[in-house]
Scaffold this motif. Structure first.
Motif, mmCIF file in Angstrom:
data_model
loop_
_atom_site.group_PDB
_atom_site.id
_atom_site.type_symbol
_atom_site.label_atom_id
_atom_site.label_comp_id
_atom_site.label_asym_id
_atom_site.label_seq_id
_atom_site.Cartn_x
_atom_site.Cartn_y
_atom_site.Cartn_z
ATOM 1 N N VAL A 1 29.832 50.545 32.071
ATOM 2 C CA VAL A 1 28.900 49.355 30.971
ATOM 3 C C VAL A 1 27.992 49.145 31.943
ATOM 4 C CG1 VAL A 1 29.187 46.971 30.650
ATOM 5 C CG2 VAL A 1 31.180 48.452 30.715
ATOM 6 N N ASP B 1 36.120 39.333 43.073
ATOM 7 C CA ASP B 1 35.282 39.793 43.642
ATOM 8 C C ASP B 1 33.735 39.687 43.507
ATOM 9 O OD1 ASP B 1 36.508 40.463 45.564
ATOM 10 O OD2 ASP B 1 36.165 42.459 46.124
ATOM 11 N N LEU C 1 42.079 44.006 39.837
ATOM 12 C CA LEU C 1 43.320 42.504 39.873
ATOM 13 C C LEU C 1 42.456 41.673 38.930
ATOM 14 C CD1 LEU C 1 44.736 42.417 42.753
ATOM 15 C CD2 LEU C 1 45.456 43.703 41.377
ATOM 16 N N ALA C 2 41.198 41.096 39.337
ATOM 17 C CA ALA C 2 40.970 39.800 38.277
ATOM 18 C C ALA C 2 40.473 40.419 37.031
ATOM 19 C CB ALA C 2 39.131 39.505 39.072
ATOM 20 N N ARG D 1 46.557 50.343 46.704
ATOM 21 C CA ARG D 1 45.868 49.628 44.566
ATOM 22 C C ARG D 1 46.192 50.760 43.863
ATOM 23 N NH1 ARG D 1 42.312 45.211 45.159
ATOM 24 N NH2 ARG D 1 42.449 46.081 42.376
ATOM 25 N N ASN E 1 40.052 51.313 43.954
ATOM 26 C CA ASN E 1 40.012 50.720 43.912
ATOM 27 C C ASN E 1 40.492 50.581 45.491
ATOM 28 O OD1 ASN E 1 38.682 49.444 42.051
ATOM 29 N ND2 ASN E 1 40.641 48.581 40.250
ATOM 30 N N VAL E 2 39.221 49.047 46.545
ATOM 31 C CA VAL E 2 39.725 49.785 47.989
ATOM 32 C C VAL E 2 40.278 48.101 48.069
ATOM 33 C CG1 VAL E 2 38.895 50.246 49.962
ATOM 34 C CG2 VAL E 2 38.421 51.410 48.251
ATOM 35 N N SER E 3 41.466 48.212 49.124
ATOM 36 C CA SER E 3 41.858 46.788 49.435
ATOM 37 C C SER E 3 42.813 47.729 50.940
ATOM 38 C CB SER E 3 43.116 46.114 48.742
ATOM 39 O OG SER E 3 42.033 45.128 48.303
ATOM 40 N N GLY E 4 42.561 46.161 51.761
ATOM 41 C CA GLY E 4 43.043 46.727 53.081
ATOM 42 C C GLY E 4 44.787 47.296 52.881
ATOM 43 N N GLY F 1 41.533 38.321 49.524
ATOM 44 C CA GLY F 1 40.658 38.764 47.599
ATOM 45 C C GLY F 1 41.566 39.010 46.785
ATOM 46 N N MET F 2 42.463 39.633 47.279
ATOM 47 C CA MET F 2 43.223 40.015 45.889
ATOM 48 C C MET F 2 43.696 39.221 45.747
ATOM 49 S SD MET F 2 45.228 42.993 46.988
ATOM 50 C CE MET F 2 45.624 43.705 48.577
ATOM 51 N N GLU G 1 36.702 50.496 32.063
ATOM 52 C CA GLU G 1 36.857 50.784 33.379
ATOM 53 C C GLU G 1 36.120 52.086 33.827
ATOM 54 O OE1 GLU G 1 38.093 49.678 36.509
ATOM 55 O OE2 GLU G 1 36.692 51.300 36.957
ATOM 56 N N ARG G 2 35.052 51.891 34.899
ATOM 57 C CA ARG G 2 34.590 53.241 35.346
ATOM 58 C C ARG G 2 35.293 54.251 35.796
ATOM 59 N NH1 ARG G 2 30.768 51.225 40.651
ATOM 60 N NH2 ARG G 2 33.344 51.154 41.293
ATOM 61 N N ARG H 1 47.191 43.651 51.819
ATOM 62 C CA ARG H 1 48.141 42.714 52.308
ATOM 63 C C ARG H 1 47.648 41.756 50.866
ATOM 64 N NH1 ARG H 1 50.623 39.000 56.120
ATOM 65 N NH2 ARG H 1 49.477 40.093 57.396
HETATM 66 C C1 LIG Z 1 38.470 47.552 53.394
HETATM 67 C C2 LIG Z 1 39.389 46.305 51.945
HETATM 68 C C3 LIG Z 1 39.872 45.726 53.148
HETATM 69 C C4 LIG Z 1 41.060 44.382 52.532
HETATM 70 N N1 LIG Z 1 41.556 43.839 52.191
HETATM 71 C C5 LIG Z 1 42.306 42.928 52.433
HETATM 72 C C6 LIG Z 1 43.816 42.192 52.089
HETATM 73 O O1 LIG Z 1 44.219 43.067 53.290
HETATM 74 N N2 LIG Z 1 44.079 41.215 51.119
HETATM 75 C C7 LIG Z 1 43.320 41.088 50.191
HETATM 76 O O2 LIG Z 1 43.969 39.985 49.620
HETATM 77 N N3 LIG Z 1 41.661 41.426 49.812
HETATM 78 C C8 LIG Z 1 40.997 42.249 50.582
HETATM 79 N N4 LIG Z 1 40.177 43.190 50.387
HETATM 80 C C9 LIG Z 1 39.593 42.060 49.417
HETATM 81 C C10 LIG Z 1 40.104 42.884 47.974
HETATM 82 O O3 LIG Z 1 40.520 44.991 47.868
HETATM 83 C C11 LIG Z 1 39.373 42.731 47.097
HETATM 84 O O4 LIG Z 1 39.140 41.004 47.184
HETATM 85 C C12 LIG Z 1 39.535 42.840 44.992
HETATM 86 O O5 LIG Z 1 39.875 43.387 45.407
HETATM 87 C C13 LIG Z 1 38.966 42.100 44.150
HETATM 88 O O6 LIG Z 1 39.459 42.664 42.830
HETATM 89 P P1 LIG Z 1 38.611 42.345 41.869
HETATM 90 O O7 LIG Z 1 39.431 42.680 40.503
HETATM 91 O O8 LIG Z 1 38.215 40.998 41.855
HETATM 92 O O9 LIG Z 1 37.820 43.770 42.144
HETATM 93 P P2 LIG Z 1 37.640 45.425 42.337
HETATM 94 O O10 LIG Z 1 38.967 45.609 42.794
HETATM 95 O O11 LIG Z 1 36.826 45.760 42.682
HETATM 96 O O12 LIG Z 1 37.562 46.222 40.304
HETATM 97 C C14 LIG Z 1 36.397 45.965 40.017
HETATM 98 C C15 LIG Z 1 36.653 47.606 39.172
HETATM 99 O O13 LIG Z 1 35.470 47.314 38.115
HETATM 100 C C16 LIG Z 1 35.498 48.412 37.836
HETATM 101 N N5 LIG Z 1 34.253 48.525 37.343
HETATM 102 C C17 LIG Z 1 32.933 48.238 38.501
HETATM 103 N N6 LIG Z 1 31.783 47.915 38.033
HETATM 104 C C18 LIG Z 1 31.856 48.658 36.500
HETATM 105 C C19 LIG Z 1 30.993 49.325 35.629
HETATM 106 N N7 LIG Z 1 29.799 49.114 35.583
HETATM 107 N N8 LIG Z 1 31.539 49.680 34.212
HETATM 108 C C20 LIG Z 1 33.112 49.683 34.324
HETATM 109 N N9 LIG Z 1 33.969 49.426 35.146
HETATM 110 C C21 LIG Z 1 33.528 49.397 36.125
HETATM 111 C C22 LIG Z 1 35.762 48.971 39.567
HETATM 112 O O14 LIG Z 1 35.972 50.992 39.203
HETATM 113 C C23 LIG Z 1 37.303 48.428 39.443
HETATM 114 O O15 LIG Z 1 38.094 48.840 39.225
HETATM 115 C C24 LIG Z 1 39.859 43.734 51.189
HETATM 116 C C25 LIG Z 1 38.163 44.759 50.701
HETATM 117 C C26 LIG Z 1 38.399 46.214 51.608
HETATM 118 C C27 LIG Z 1 36.753 46.456 50.827
#
Ligand SMILES: Cc1cc2nc3c(=O)[nH]c(=O)nc-3n(C[C@H](O)[C@H](O)[C@H](O)COP(=O)(O)OP(=O)(O)OC[C@H]3O[C@@H](n4cnc5c(N)ncnc54)[C@H](O)[C@@H]3O)c2cc1C
Length: 428
Positions: A130, A302, A14-15, A106, A43-46, A316-317, A34-35, A48
């Motif tokens: 990367v 994150d 998302l970020a 997600r 990508n894992v999220s709860g 977090g999302m 993206e890997r 909501r």
């Molecule tokens: C079990 C669980 C439940 C959660 N529940 C909630 C909830 O209900 N509500 C909420 O708001 N938040 C929740 N969160 C938190 C939320 O999921 C995260 O804060 C959010 O997904 C962060 O988004 P992001 O884009 O920063 O990271 P991510 O979604 O982790 O995306 C990172 C991306 O980078 C890619 N990547 C990583 N390393 C590399 C590399 N070296 N080269 C290329 N690509 C790479 C990954 O494949 C991924 O696609 C939960 C998290 C978990 C684990």
């Protein structure tokens, strides 16, 4: 000569995707790496998503966004060894549009968003890892993947483990104390059965959080979210607490115990698991934040440690989305001044500080400490559930006064520890 673009975004979560969307919309030349096999695959999220904080970011996107169900009912279940107490909240304000929050899958959402980002002209390259940022005189000038590619700015949106941030020297190694591990399943069920089980109307959703004995005194808890045709069920537990637990126990075993509780089996009976995943969650709060910007680099979502667990709400999302867009806006400002140093990118840190993201993390800075308290997961849930059991129970002899029975249990709270814990609640 290495190829050069304006901005490289590492990670299509998302970020990263919201950052790329904003940048590409302003005409910047953006490469997202993206890997995973496709955005959302890893990508894992709860999940909501709280919508009010993010609606103003890319407002044109939300009307068609593939959200699962609006959450119109909140349930909080306190679990004791063999009993539980559930508080349920619903109200017209939750039902009214625009909705307060919605469940989300997600893999569906990120894929859809990636298409929107591509339509704006950003290039998204999946299945590429990367390996590290490319540095020159202490500043980030690009990334090393299969090839070396240069950029004015690299955005580390690579999630909680962010090796890009670590290798760029913006943060140290992950500390178990500041992180939790989540195990999550998506369990398919017919829509009408989901609605019956959560007691909601057609198309409506619900969120249920569980805490107490299920985490065996460790910081953590469970969740169940109603999607269209599935339930997202999972559990999150602190990594340091798990490492110190005696006897040792793995997170997936705790999850299996949680899943076998009658409160949970009633929700998922007859369902079919279609996805199983595990992921790390940042939970250190504001005290554990890394340096958010450096010369030629910004950390978002994150990767920047932006997350907030208040026990009753998990976020977090929305932080990932807001930080991604704010990073993009800071880069666009830096482009005007042609200054991509940390000072040139300082608008990012300034806007994060004045937004809900860092303000909420500051307001609730005591929360990680409060949630570490083992009594939150053992003695207090026991007292609540025992009190109610005594009130409801009819034995084979005469029944004692309800007040006496309830007070008998409440007496367990008449000690200095409980008073201190009660006072702690005023800090959040
Ligand atoms: C079990 C669980 C439940 C959660 N529940 C909630 C909830 O209900 N509500 C909420 O708001 N938040 C929740 N969160 C938190 C939320 O999921 C995260 O804060 C959010 O997904 C962060 O988004 P992001 O884009 O920063 O990271 P991510 O979604 O982790 O995306 C990172 C991306 O980078 C890619 N990547 C990583 N390393 C590399 C590399 N070296 N080269 C290329 N690509 C790479 C990954 O494949 C991924 O696609 C939960 C998290 C978990 C684990």
């Amino acid at each position: 000569m290495a190829e050069k673009v304006d901005v490289i975004v590492v990670g299509a979560g998302l970020a990263g995707l919201f950052c790329a969307y904003e940048l590409a919309g302003a005409g910047a030349d953006v490469l997202v790496i993206e890997r995973g096999d496709y955005p959302g695959a890893k990508n894992v999220s709860g999940g909501r998503l709280y919508l009010n904080p993010v609606r103003a970011f890319a407002p044109e996107l939300w009307a068609d966004a593939p959200l699962e169900r609006p959450v119109v009912k909140e349930r909080l279940t306190v679990m004791a060894g063999e009993s539980s107490t559930t508080v349920e909240f619903t109200g017209d304000r939750l039902r009214r549009k625009p909705h307060h929050s919605a469940t989300i899958l997600r893999s569906t959402f990120d894929r859809w968003l990636a298409d929107k980002v591509s339509e704006r002209g950003a290039i998204i390259v999946p299945k590429v890892i990367v390996r590290e940022p490319v540095m020159q005189n202490g500043r980030v000038i690009g990334i090393q993947a299969d090839d070396e590619i240069h950029a004015d700015v690299v955005v580390a949106a690579d999630g909680v483990l962010s090796f890009v941030a670590e290798k760029a020297g913006l943060r140290g190694r992950l500390k178990p104390k500041n992180h939790a591990v989540g195990v999550k399943e998506i369990i398919e069920l017919p829509a009408d059965r989901i609605e019956d089980r959560f007691g909601v109307g057609p198309g409506e959703g619900a969120a249920q959080l569980f805490f107490g004995s299920i985490s065996r005194g460790m910081i953590g808890g469970g969740f169940a979210y109603a999607n269209r045709d599935s339930i997202s069920l999972g559990m999150v537990v602190g990594i340091e607490a798990l490492m110190k637990h005696d006897p040792p126990i793995e997170s997936y075993r705790l999850y299996e115990e949680f899943k076998s509780r009658p409160e949970v089996t009633a929700l998922i009976a007859g369902g079919n698991t279609i996805e199983y995943s595990a992921h790390v969650v940042p939970e250190g709060g504001i005290a554990a934040l890394p340096q958010l910007a450096g010369d030629g680099i910004l950390l978002v979502g994150d990767a920047a440690g932006l997350g907030l667990n208040l026990g009753v709400t998990v976020r977090g999302m929305d932080f990932a989305i807001a930080s991604g867009v704010m990073a993009a806006r800071a880069i666009l400002k830096a482009r005007e001044a042609k200054d991509f140093t940390r000072a040139g990118l300082s608008h990012y840190e300034t806007s994060l500080k004045s937004s809900f993201v860092l303000q909420d993390m500051r307001t609730f800075s005591y929360m990680p400490h409060l949630l570490e308290n083992p009594r939150m997961y053992a003695s207090y849930p026991d007292v609540i559930c025992n009190m109610l059991e005594k009130i409801f129970w009819i034995g084979d002899g005469p029944k004692a006064r309800m007040s006496a029975e309830a007070l008998g249990e409440a007496r367990r709270l008449a000690n200095w520890e409980a008073v201190r814990d009660g006072l702690d609640l005023f800090k959040v």
